[in-house]
Design an enzyme around this catalytic site. Structure first.
Site, short mmCIF file in Angstrom:
data_model
loop_
_atom_site.label_atom_id
_atom_site.label_comp_id
_atom_site.label_asym_id
_atom_site.label_seq_id
_atom_site.Cartn_x
_atom_site.Cartn_y
_atom_site.Cartn_z
N GLU A 66 30.28 27.08 -60.41
CA GLU A 66 30.69 25.97 -61.27
C GLU A 66 31.71 25.11 -60.55
O GLU A 66 32.91 25.45 -60.45
CB GLU A 66 31.30 26.49 -62.59
CG GLU A 66 31.66 25.31 -63.50
CD GLU A 66 32.30 25.72 -64.83
OE1 GLU A 66 32.53 26.91 -65.04
OE2 GLU A 66 32.55 24.81 -65.63
N HIS A 101 33.93 16.78 -63.65
CA HIS A 101 32.69 17.56 -63.44
C HIS A 101 31.60 16.71 -62.81
O HIS A 101 30.76 17.24 -62.08
CB HIS A 101 32.24 18.19 -64.76
CG HIS A 101 32.93 19.50 -65.00
ND1 HIS A 101 32.29 20.71 -64.95
CD2 HIS A 101 34.23 19.78 -65.25
CE1 HIS A 101 33.16 21.68 -65.17
NE2 HIS A 101 34.36 21.14 -65.36
#
Ligand SMILES: CC(C)(COP(=O)([O-])OP(=O)([O-])OC[C@H]1O[C@@H](n2cnc3c(N)ncnc32)[C@H](O)[C@@H]1OP(=O)([O-])[O-])[C@@H](O)C(=O)NCCC(=O)NCCSC(=O)C[C@@](C)(O)CC(=O)[O-]
Ligand SMILES: NC(=O)C1=CN([C@@H]2O[C@H](COP(=O)(O)OP(=O)(O)OC[C@H]3O[C@@H](n4cnc5c(N)ncnc54)[C@H](OP(=O)(O)O)[C@@H]3O)[C@@H](O)[C@H]2O)C=CC1
Length: 861
Positions: A534, A839
């Site tokens: 991630e 992100h």
């Protein structure tokens, strides 16, 4: 070449002599070091001076023929012989010498791959030799009048030149980095004395040929001596300077770095061989003195034999001699040219095979030389195909250790002819293992269900071969060959996996490991390894660690213990009640504890907490388990305790060793309330300045968000243990990196994150994270694997510490502190509406996700 043949002789020398020799050697090395450093640091001066010398020599050759003839007359007594015709025997010998020279040169160049795996180093070695050849030719032309005499010079040079020496020096020079001058100096200090001794010895040895009385041999030996001396001079002056220059130009270019670090031991000579060489040199010096001094000549030892041979061939058989000359020269050239072509073709097209040769002595795959070349294989087609799948990841090969192939994996067996099924089965049954069967034969037995696929490692007695053959079988069975090939499997220690971490192994997946830190926990700074896919997670945690800064995190850890709760059924509620009361009795508990504790050196029962549901009891055994996470240990102990309990309650039926009251790998409030594994609480205070500069927010905004999101939001969702932003992120990343059981992230991620304003002006932020059920260990489970063990080592908590549970408790406090850092950073991102932005930057691959072919069209408003 000659010295490689020297036998190893052990000489006994007194300690005093050894001491003197040692101090002499040290000071000699210092001189060599200084000289090498000088050449490397004054590269231009050395190169220009050497080239100037070369130019002078060349000009003397062009204009000073007289000088040359003069030298020829005095120096080369064999000059008259140069006009002599070739004799058949002479031609054969010369052809042999030339072929030997070519083969030796080829051998040297191919061997350079052992020193380092780059063609660059081969080029370096060849360059030094070539440079020496140019200088030698220039100098030789000063002393030789006949061009014919230079005809064999290249071959002679190939025989005497030491290409490896140049490559070793290059390796040292290129691994030098910033301190490169010093390293070249160091390399020369190690190689210089050996080179000097080698040269001296070689000159004296080859010089003996100059005394032979055979004119052609004398002539060649003289040239060889000159070549040796020039090669040596170039090696200690011109070459280090060039090397340093090239290294300067190339600094920063990755491909110029050698692929393994420069080790001084690579360059240090063998002292025994050195001593032998010195003694040989002394002996040979005596030979030269006695042969070349005037009295030797007076004895006519040399003169007599000098020109006889040449004169004898002068007038007779002119026709025959010219025929021989024509024939010998032609044959000579044909042989040489054929050999040269063959060697070139072999080197270019087939040499990579050396990369994969299996050393039959220790049966290891050796010589991974050039990571940029597509490898070729000699160990069976299937192995070839398997390894070829790894070529995508060639860059990793540089630092890889090659898997050890067991005797059963040897090339011979891999390529062996397939025997009939009955014979193979007979061998398997009689031996109980398949080590003497070929791959094809083992696969045949698997396909015919004589060997279970999951038992391959055992029957082969070779984990790697087992994994490789399983891949082969399942690729064929499920037609997944191309997919399986993409799954890596080499460079992994499967011996640690077997019977410990995984079954039916077909490879492994790599997960990137990043670090967050330094994170100061209880006064000590740590780099926290996190394995994750991630993007933005490590960056976020890192930012949290930065905001915490040197104030650090303070932690407290309680070893709650691991739990296992079997479900047992009694005939009725009365019997169930009796059983419960029996367990509540201190003396009875002691009996149960003894039974439990007897199953382990480290598991120690702390409590049996009983849950009741009608006639069913849930006996929650809680035990400390040293530095292990302890699930296996507690299960083992609980099973033994139940056996004993059954003696007192024979009508008790064990429904399940795990009755979910433990509770393992499921969200359950019992762990949240009573704890499991380690209970950890961490606190820190973030200054208003750090909040502003690093998190771009303030304490009030953070506390408000924490209350609304982590407390009220989670309550509304009916969450248990979820009063946090993303504790599971940090927990799982560290779990994977350090070999914890990843499924235990369920309970381990229970966390309450709390925030308050504090400080004089209520502008600082006081944060705590409470994690009551961190299930961690530094012994057992996946912690035994190499990479995971390395991560534990990075944290300084690998294995068991002196006090039981010291390491596992420290690991738990580090995880909780990391959670705290990650919580802070994400909360800051949320209050700043930075989450999506960060992100999109860190967590979305531009390679895979941009070209969607099945896009859903949204009508525009
Ligand atoms: C281990 C078995 C399968 C043995 O089971 P078994 O019946 O003794 O094995 P078997 O030798 O008779 O073989 C039967 C079949 O099992 C498979 N099998 C057998 N061995 C292997 C092997 N090495 N590799 C791959 N497959 C294997 C294989 O399919 C084999 O057939 P075959 O292929 O031979 O014709 C069985 O005892 C079992 O299933 N145990 C349970 C283990 C388990 O599920 N562990 C999970 C972890 S527990 C946990 O984490 C959570 C927990 C428990 O705390 C949650 C809770 O609270 O409940
Ligand atoms: N069985 C189950 O129900 C479950 C199993 N697991 C799996 O169990 C494994 C973890 O079990 P766990 O019991 O922790 O590990 P292990 O099964 O690996 O047991 C630990 C071993 O290490 C020995 N040991 C040596 N030094 C120490 C020390 N200082 N402290 C503690 N033990 C030491 C123990 O000795 P001794 O033999 O004397 O105890 C024991 O043999 C993981 O692979 C996990 O995935 C996970 C969930 C449930």
């Amino acid at each position: 070449m000659l010295f490689d043949l020297c036998p190893k002789i052990v000489l006994k020398i007194s300690p005093a002599v050894i001491h003197r020799l040692h101090s002499g050697t040290v000071s000699m090395m210092k001189v060599w070091g200084a000289h090498g450093e000088f050449c490397a640091k004054h590269q231009w001066e050395v190169i220009v001076a050497t080239l100037a010398l070369l130019a002078c020599a060349a000009s003397v050759e062009r204009h000073g023929t007289g000088v040359r003839s003069e030298h020829c007359a005095g120096w080369a007594r064999a000059c008259p012989g140069l006009e002599a015709e070739y004799q058949a025997a002479d031609a054969v010998i010369m052809t042999f010498v030339r072929c030997a020279a070519l083969l030796y040169a080829y051998y040297q160049v191919s061997n350079l791959q052992k020193i380092a795996s780059k063609y660059l180093l081969i080029i370096a070695g060849v360059f030094s030799t070539f440079a020496s050849f140019i200088f030698t030719s220039a100098l030789a032309s000063l002393f030789w009048s006949e061009l014919a005499s230079i005809k064999d010079a290249p071959f002679l040079f190939l025989l005497v030149a030491d290409v490896a020496r140049g490559a070793r020096m290059a390796k040292a020079g290129w691994s030098a980095g910033e301190d490169q001058g010093k390293r070249v100096g160091k390399a020369l200090s190690l190689l210089g004395p050996t080179a000097t001794l080698d040269t001296l010895l070689a000159v004296l040895l080859v010089g003996v040929g100059g005394l032979s009385g055979v004119p052609r041999l004398e002539h060649m030996c003289t040239f060889a001596c000159l070549a040796l001396l020039v090669d040596y001079s170039v090696f200690v002056t011109f070459y280090p300077a060039c090397l340093s220059l090239v290294s300067d130009f190339a600094s920063g270019r990755k491909e110029m770095r050698p692929d393994s670090p420069f080790a001084e031991s690579d360059l240090k000579p063998n002292p025994v061989v050195q001593r032998v060489k010195m003694i040989m040199a002394a002996g040979l010096l005596c030979v030269h003195l006695t042969s070349r001094l005037p009295w030797a000549k007076e004895n006519g030892m040399i003169e007599g034999s000098l020109s006889k041979d040449f004169k004898s061939t002068s007038d007779e058989n002119v026709l025959f001699n010219s025929y021989v000359k024509w024939f010998s020269v032609s044959a000579d050239y044909i042989v040489i040219a054929t050999l040269l072509c063959a060697l070139i073709i072999k080197f270019i097209f087939f040499e990579e095979q050396r990369n994969w040769v299996i050393d039959m002595n220790d049966l290891t795959v050796k010589e991974v030389t050039n990571k940029y070349d597509k490898p070729k294989f000699i160990v069976g087609e299937e192995f070839k195909a398997e390894i070829c799948t790894q070529t995508d990841d060639l860059l990793n090969w540089e630092e890889t250790e090659w898997p050890v192939l067991s005797p059963s994996s040897s090339a011979a067996k891999l390529n062996a002819k397939k025997r009939p099924m009955a014979e193979c089965l007979e061998i398997y049954r009689s031996e109980g293992v398949c080590t003497s069967l070929s791959d094809d034969e083992v696969v045949m037995l698997v396909e015919q269900s004589h060997i279970p696929l999951h038992r391959l490692e055992n029957v082969l007695n070779d984990p790697l071969r087992g994994v490789r053959l399983r891949r082969r079988v399942i690729s064929a069975r499920f037609e997944t060959e191309s997919a399986v090939k993409k799954l890596p499997y080499l460079n992994y220690d499967y011996s640690k996996v077997l019977n410990a971490c995984c079954e039916n192994v077909i490879g492994y997946v790599g997960i990137p490991v990043g670090y967050a830190g330094p994170l100061v926990v209880d006064g000590k700074a740590y780099m926290i390894p996190m394995a994750t896919t991630e993007g933005a997670l490590v960056a976020s945690t890192n930012r949290g660690a930065k905001a915490i800064g040197t104030r650090g995190v303070t932690s407290v850890v309680e070893d709650v213990g691991m739990t296992r709760a079997p479900a047992v059924k009694l005939p009725n509620v009365v019997r169930a009640h009796e059983c419960r009361q029996w367990l509540d009795n201190k003396d009875n508990y002691a009996i149960i504890k003894t039974a439990f504790d007897s199953t382990s050196r480290f598991a120690r029962l702390q409590e049996v907490h009983v849950g009741v549901d009608g006639a069913i009891l849930y006996l929650r055994f809680r035990a400390t388990t040293g530095d292990a996470m302890g699930m296996n240990m507690v299960s083992k102990g609980a099973e033994n305790a139940l056996k004993l309990l059954k003696n007192y309650f024979p009508d008790m039926e064990v429904i399940s060793l795990s009755g979910n009251y433990c509770s393992d790998k499921k969200a359950a409030s019992i762990n949240w309330v009573k704890g499991r594994g380690k209970r950890v609480i961490c606190e820190t205070t973030i200054s208003a300045t750090n909040l502003k500069n690093i998190f771009k927010t303030d304490a009030k905004t953070m506390t408000r968000c924490n209350k609304i999101k982590n407390l009220s939001g989670s309550a509304l969702a009916g969450s248990i243990g979820g009063n946090n932003a993303h504790a599971a992120n940090m927990v799982t990343a560290i779990f994977i990196a350090t070999g914890q059981d990843p499924a235990q992230n369920v309970t381990s991620s229970n966390c309450s994150t709390s925030m308050e304003v504090c400080g004089e002006n209520n502008e600082d932020l006081y944060v705590t994270c409470t994690m009551p059920s961190l299930e961690v260990g530094t012994v057992g489970g996946g912690t035994v694997l190499t990479g995971q063990g390395a991560c534990l080592e990075i944290l300084g908590v690998k294995g068991a510490a002196e006090r039981p549970a010291e390491n596992s408790a420290r690991l738990a406090s580090l995880i909780c502190a990391t959670v705290l850092a990650g919580e802070l950073s994400l909360m800051a991102a949320l209050v700043n509406s930075d989450l999506v932005k960060s992100h999109m930057r860190h967590n979305r691959s531009t390679i895979n996700v941009q070209n969607a072919s099945n896009e859903l069209k949204v009508p525009t408003l």
